[in-house]
Each structure stands twice: as structure tokens, then as C-alpha cells.
Design a protein around this motif. Structure first.
Motif, short mmCIF file in Angstrom:
data_model
loop_
_atom_site.label_atom_id
_atom_site.label_comp_id
_atom_site.label_asym_id
_atom_site.label_seq_id
_atom_site.Cartn_x
_atom_site.Cartn_y
_atom_site.Cartn_z
N THR A 73 34.30 52.83 12.06
CA THR A 73 33.80 52.13 13.24
C THR A 73 34.48 52.66 14.49
O THR A 73 35.71 52.67 14.59
CB THR A 73 34.10 50.62 13.11
N VAL A 75 35.81 52.32 18.10
CA VAL A 75 36.28 51.19 18.90
C VAL A 75 36.87 51.70 20.21
O VAL A 75 37.25 52.86 20.32
CB VAL A 75 37.35 50.36 18.15
N ALA A 83 40.40 45.38 15.99
CA ALA A 83 39.80 46.19 14.92
C ALA A 83 40.78 46.37 13.76
O ALA A 83 40.38 46.32 12.59
CB ALA A 83 39.37 47.54 15.47
#
Length: 133
Positions: A73, A75, A83
Motif C-alpha cells: 500500500t 502511503v 499505516a
């Protein structure tokens, strides 16, 4: 008088097609698993060290353009702590992959933020240098 044409239902299950399908799926997963390594494309620094087993931990990646990813992911830097908490970084090892084009100060700041977020086990990922024979 019994008729010879009377038959009993077959109570056995033929597992051969099931085994064939399972073996084909196993081969497909074995071939595609190395291709499934997620994250960002990073040019790691080349250092002669012993390799790490990064399969058990969380990988944090930073590209040369300072794009940051926690696992798979992407971020923003100001959302790094959230996160890391969402990925359970405090309870498992974290491995940092930083492109060699990232300035040293940015890497140090990233490490400090990860420590502040509760990361206890942190490893730096590098590539072994190429040996010319």
C-alpha cells in the motif's frame, strides 16, 4: 431366481480427476508465487552482507522519488504511523528497502519515525554486490 442384470450402485469415489486438478493448481501457484512479490521497484544499494529472510516481516519501501509503501500500500509520509499500526508493525519484524538515490537524511528520518511508531525489530535490505568471475 436372481437376474444377472441387476446391479448395485457404485459406492466408490474416483479421486484421480481431483488429484490431477490439485497438481495443476500446485504447479500454477509454484510458478506464479515468485512473480507476486509486491512493493515498489527499488534500486537497492549493493553491500556484501549475509541475506535476510524478509518473508516473515513487513516491508517498508521508499523509491528515489520518495514514494513510500507499507507492504503493498502506497502511503504519504504523514500517514506512516497509522499505516504501520494497521499492518501490525509493532509485533513483527520490519524491513526497510530504500533506493540508493534517497538522501541519507530522509532514510534516517524514516527510521526515526518507524521507531517512534513502535517498531522494535528493524532491518535494512540491501543487494549483494555482483561478483565478476
Amino acid at each position: 431366481m436372481k437376474l444377472a442384470s441387476q446391479r448395485q450402485p457404485l459406492a466408490e469415489i474416483n479421486v484421480t480427476p481431483l488429484v490431477d486438478v490439485v497438481l495443476v493448481l500446485l504447479i500454477i501457484f509454484m510458478v506464479t508465487a515468485p512473480l507476486m512479490q509486491g512493493g515498489l521497484q527499488i534500486d537497492l544499494p549493493k553491500v556484501a552482507t549475509r541475506g535476510l529472510d524478509v518473508h516473515e516481516g513487513l516491508i517498508v519501501s521508499m523509491r528515489a522519488d520518495r514514494t513510500l509503501a507499507v507492504g503493498n500500500t502506497i502511503v504519504r509520509m504523514d500517514r506512516l504511523e497509522d499505516a504501520l499500526a494497521g499492518a501490525g508493525a509493532a509485533s513483527r519484524p520490519v524491513f526497510l528497502k530504500a533506493d540508493r538515490g534517497v538522501p541519507y537524511g530522509v532514510v534516517v528520518e524514516l527510521i526515526a519515525r518507524m521507531r517512534k511508531a513502535g517498531v522494535a525489530s528493524l532491518g535494512l535490505v540491501t543487494e549483494p554486490p555482483r561478483t565478476e568471475h
